[in-house]
Design a protein around this motif. Structure first.
Motif, PDB file in Angstrom:
ATOM      1  N   ASN A 144      27.893 -92.505  16.006  1.00  0.00           N
ATOM      2  CA  ASN A 144      26.514 -92.218  15.638  1.00  0.00           C
ATOM      3  C   ASN A 144      26.291 -90.736  15.372  1.00  0.00           C
ATOM      4  O   ASN A 144      25.411 -90.376  14.586  1.00  0.00           O
ATOM      5  CB  ASN A 144      25.572 -92.718  16.727  1.00  0.00           C
ATOM      6  N   LEU A 145      27.091 -89.893  16.023  1.00  0.00           N
ATOM      7  CA  LEU A 145      27.048 -88.480  15.663  1.00  0.00           C
ATOM      8  C   LEU A 145      27.498 -88.317  14.220  1.00  0.00           C
ATOM      9  O   LEU A 145      26.931 -87.520  13.465  1.00  0.00           O
ATOM     10  CB  LEU A 145      27.944 -87.669  16.602  1.00  0.00           C
ATOM     11  N   LEU A 197      20.225 -88.891  15.502  1.00  0.00           N
ATOM     12  CA  LEU A 197      20.621 -87.889  16.489  1.00  0.00           C
ATOM     13  C   LEU A 197      20.340 -88.362  17.913  1.00  0.00           C
ATOM     14  O   LEU A 197      21.160 -88.170  18.815  1.00  0.00           O
ATOM     15  CB  LEU A 197      19.888 -86.581  16.213  1.00  0.00           C
ATOM     16  N   VAL A 198      19.186 -88.982  18.134  1.00  0.00           N
ATOM     17  CA  VAL A 198      18.852 -89.505  19.470  1.00  0.00           C
ATOM     18  C   VAL A 198      19.887 -90.538  19.896  1.00  0.00           C
ATOM     19  O   VAL A 198      20.335 -90.554  21.050  1.00  0.00           O
ATOM     20  CB  VAL A 198      17.433 -90.111  19.475  1.00  0.00           C
ATOM     21  N   MET A 199      20.291 -91.396  18.966  1.00  0.00           N
ATOM     22  CA  MET A 199      21.341 -92.374  19.260  1.00  0.00           C
ATOM     23  C   MET A 199      22.614 -91.677  19.733  1.00  0.00           C
ATOM     24  O   MET A 199      23.198 -92.037  20.756  1.00  0.00           O
ATOM     25  CB  MET A 199      21.676 -93.207  18.014  1.00  0.00           C
ATOM     26  N   ALA A 200      23.049 -90.681  18.963  1.00  0.00           N
ATOM     27  CA  ALA A 200      24.301 -90.006  19.286  1.00  0.00           C
ATOM     28  C   ALA A 200      24.217 -89.268  20.615  1.00  0.00           C
ATOM     29  O   ALA A 200      25.153 -89.298  21.419  1.00  0.00           O
ATOM     30  CB  ALA A 200      24.668 -89.025  18.168  1.00  0.00           C
ATOM     31  N   ALA A 213      24.922 -72.022  20.321  1.00  0.00           N
ATOM     32  CA  ALA A 213      24.266 -72.440  21.565  1.00  0.00           C
ATOM     33  C   ALA A 213      24.702 -73.851  21.945  1.00  0.00           C
ATOM     34  O   ALA A 213      24.977 -74.134  23.123  1.00  0.00           O
ATOM     35  CB  ALA A 213      22.748 -72.380  21.399  1.00  0.00           C
ATOM     36  N   GLY A 214      24.776 -74.733  20.937  1.00  0.00           N
ATOM     37  CA  GLY A 214      25.224 -76.096  21.207  1.00  0.00           C
ATOM     38  C   GLY A 214      26.650 -76.130  21.726  1.00  0.00           C
ATOM     39  O   GLY A 214      26.960 -76.874  22.663  1.00  0.00           O
ATOM     40  N   ALA A 215      27.513 -75.317  21.110  1.00  0.00           N
ATOM     41  CA  ALA A 215      28.908 -75.266  21.552  1.00  0.00           C
ATOM     42  C   ALA A 215      29.011 -74.754  22.984  1.00  0.00           C
ATOM     43  O   ALA A 215      29.813 -75.254  23.789  1.00  0.00           O
ATOM     44  CB  ALA A 215      29.717 -74.377  20.605  1.00  0.00           C
ATOM     45  N   ALA A 230      23.582 -84.222  25.958  1.00  0.00           N
ATOM     46  CA  ALA A 230      22.543 -84.519  24.974  1.00  0.00           C
ATOM     47  C   ALA A 230      22.031 -83.236  24.316  1.00  0.00           C
ATOM     48  O   ALA A 230      21.902 -83.160  23.085  1.00  0.00           O
ATOM     49  CB  ALA A 230      21.394 -85.268  25.639  1.00  0.00           C
ATOM     50  N   ILE A 231      21.752 -82.208  25.122  1.00  0.00           N
ATOM     51  CA  ILE A 231      21.241 -80.950  24.575  1.00  0.00           C
ATOM     52  C   ILE A 231      22.281 -80.303  23.647  1.00  0.00           C
ATOM     53  O   ILE A 231      21.946 -79.804  22.567  1.00  0.00           O
ATOM     54  CB  ILE A 231      20.871 -79.975  25.714  1.00  0.00           C
ATOM     55  N   GLY A 232      23.544 -80.330  24.049  1.00  0.00           N
ATOM     56  CA  GLY A 232      24.592 -79.739  23.226  1.00  0.00           C
ATOM     57  C   GLY A 232      24.694 -80.392  21.868  1.00  0.00           C
ATOM     58  O   GLY A 232      24.753 -79.713  20.827  1.00  0.00           O
ATOM     59  N   LEU A 233      24.695 -81.725  21.834  1.00  0.00           N
ATOM     60  CA  LEU A 233      24.788 -82.447  20.563  1.00  0.00           C
ATOM     61  C   LEU A 233      23.562 -82.198  19.692  1.00  0.00           C
ATOM     62  O   LEU A 233      23.670 -82.014  18.477  1.00  0.00           O
ATOM     63  CB  LEU A 233      24.949 -83.944  20.837  1.00  0.00           C
ATOM     64  N   ILE A 234      22.386 -82.183  20.307  1.00  0.00           N
ATOM     65  CA  ILE A 234      21.154 -81.963  19.550  1.00  0.00           C
ATOM     66  C   ILE A 234      21.145 -80.578  18.910  1.00  0.00           C
ATOM     67  O   ILE A 234      20.794 -80.418  17.738  1.00  0.00           O
ATOM     68  CB  ILE A 234      19.926 -82.142  20.468  1.00  0.00           C
ATOM     69  N   LEU A 235      21.554 -79.571  19.654  1.00  0.00           N
ATOM     70  CA  LEU A 235      21.568 -78.207  19.117  1.00  0.00           C
ATOM     71  C   LEU A 235      22.520 -78.073  17.927  1.00  0.00           C
ATOM     72  O   LEU A 235      22.190 -77.433  16.925  1.00  0.00           O
ATOM     73  CB  LEU A 235      21.960 -77.222  20.219  1.00  0.00           C
TER      74      LEU A 235
END
Length: 471
Positions: A411-412, A62-65, A240-242, A214-219
């Motif tokens: 990576n995602l 996830l950090v990679m993506a 929330a991510g969307a 980054a926050i959006g993808l992580i959520l």
């Protein structure tokens, strides 16, 4: 001298350039899969649970993506070779810290955070430099074939190499192995690699966009990870991510209208061919990492195989992937890239069907081989053409952005593959473990069908590269 003068030198010089680039992709892909066979050893040694070790793997992916897009953008400002070197150094420190980890927390810092950040910094330069240095269709196909093969073999052979090292020495030695490879890459890149384009230190960097993306993808991915615990929390995190990602795109548009440079140009998303290519990339890596995760866990948890046995069985996928990846240049000359991607998805889906059918009727270790081989063969056949379609869809001025976006999408897919598979396995949707693993594989096959549909929509002859647009 033209920017590509050094690239158009002797074939031996080009081969030397490829070595550190391919090794960099290999070790990053290796890191994403080799821990799958060390789950039990690490959990026992660090006095934690298998679920926590699986979470460590997913956080790394996830950090990679999440950071790949900013990592690609930084190459324009600080230079591709410099970002590659810094990324390698950060990754190496993370590997050594992981090797010495006294507990799960330090392992997460070393493996999930530092190795993840290092990968996000070093992978975009690999693909940007390859695109800039290899300018002809055949040479670029050859280069991407070698790099994709290295990445695919790293992901597929990770269980075997990790299993051998874990059984012969310990799981900690597998991280020392990664650090040693990093040292080799740094030495080779300093000796052979040259950045064909100058860095631009005055180039602005969209910090707000980097944080929001980054926050959006992580959520979104965290929402998938907690799906088995609380459906409302899952929906909340995904929504929330969307919303954060929508905020990110609104910020991008506002910066473009103001004449400022955003993290990503919206022009990247106006290229239909590239969009479809990135969908196929995402699904390829989702299926590859998902299959690696499910099969490795099944062999250890249900069949009771050790790390070496698990790795040896997974070698069938490695062989298939290596065979198809290394013929990328020859295949690119004979068939359209769309055809190769279509064939790859068909082969991968067929491999999953054969895998499930064989292990349902036979308890023999050989029952795993045909399906895994077909899966590896199919994924290897489409890794290179998908990358080539996306990277070749844009001019040099957009290579930093599209490389970061492309690698982030891939990576995602890797993190989603591990997250979706892991969620199904622990959700208790069936009463027997065997059925849970079968359901996870069936889900991956269905997602593979979605990739096949995207591949069908690809044009037979990709359009000319798109130039940078103001928005």
């Amino acid at each position: 001298m033209t920017p590509h003068a050094s690239a158009e030198g002797t074939s031996s010089a080009l081969r030397r350039v490829l070595i550190p680039l391919a090794l960099a992709q290999f070790i990053c892909s290796f890191a994403g899969s080799n821990m799958n066979v060390m789950i039990n050893d690490i959990s026992h040694d660090l006095d934690t649970t298998v679920e926590n070790v699986q979470l460590t793997i997913t956080i790394f992916l996830l950090v990679m993506a999440a950071l790949m897009i900013p990592g690609g953008k930084l190459t324009d400002r600080y230079g591709r070779k410099r970002c590659l070197t810094v990324g390698l150094a950060v990754y190496g420190v993370g590997a050594l810290l992981s090797a010495a980890a006294p507990g799960l927390g330090v392992l997460i810092i070393g493996n999930s955070i530092l190795e993840g950040v290092g990968t996000a910094l070093l992978i975009p330069p690999v693909y940007i430099l390859t695109t800039l240095l290899f300018t002809s269709v055949s040479s670029r196909a050859r280069a991407f074939g070698a790099i994709s093969a290295a990445g695919g073999v790293g992901a597929a052979a990770g269980p075997l190499i990790g299993g051998l090292i874990t059984s012969a020495i310990s799981w900690r030695a597998a991280f020392v192995f990664q650090a040693m490879v990093i040292v080799v890459i740094i030495v080779l890149s300093r000796r052979y690699l040259r950045d064909p384009l100058p860095a631009d230190p005055t180039r602005p960097f969209d910090t707000t966009g980097a944080v929001l993306s980054a926050i959006g993808l992580i959520l979104v991915v965290m929402g998938i990870l907690v799906a088995d615990d609380n459906i409302w929390l899952t929906l909340g995190l995904i929504v929330a991510g969307a919303l954060v990602l929508a905020w990110f795109f609104a910020s991008v548009r506002a910066k473009e209208r103001a004449g400022q440079e955003p993290l990503l140009s919206t022009g990247l998303f106006r290229n239909r061919t590239s969009n479809l290519g990135m969908v196929t990339q995402n699904i390829q890596w989702l299926v590859l990492m998902g299959v690696s995760f499910v099969v490795s866990a099944y062999l250890q948890v249900v069949r009771g195989y050790n790390a070496v046995q698990t790795g040896v069985i997974f070698t069938a996928a490695t062989v298939g992937l290596l065979l198809s990846s290394l013929t990328a240049e020859r295949l690119a000359k004979r068939y359209a890239q769309r055809t190769l991607i279509l064939a790859g998805f068909v082969g991968t889906i067929a491999g999953i069907v054969v895998f499930l059918a064989m292990i349902a009727v036979s308890k023999s270790i050989w029952a795993f081989v045909p399906g895994l081989f077909l899966i590896g063969l199919g994924i290897g056949a489409m890794l290179t053409p998908s990358v080539n379609i996306v990277q070749s869809s844009f001019s040099e001025g957009l290579q930093g952005e599209i490389s970061g976006l492309s690698r982030s999408v891939s990576n995602l897919g890797s993190s989603l593959g591990a997250a979706i598979a892991g969620t199904i396995l622990v959700a208790g949707l069936t009463k027997t473990p065997e059925r849970a693993y079968a359901l996870a594989m069936i889900t991956l096959a269905v997602i593979g069908i979605a990739g096949l549909v995207a591949a069908v929509k690809l044009p037979s002859t990709p359009p000319a590269p798109a130039a940078a647009e103001p928005g």
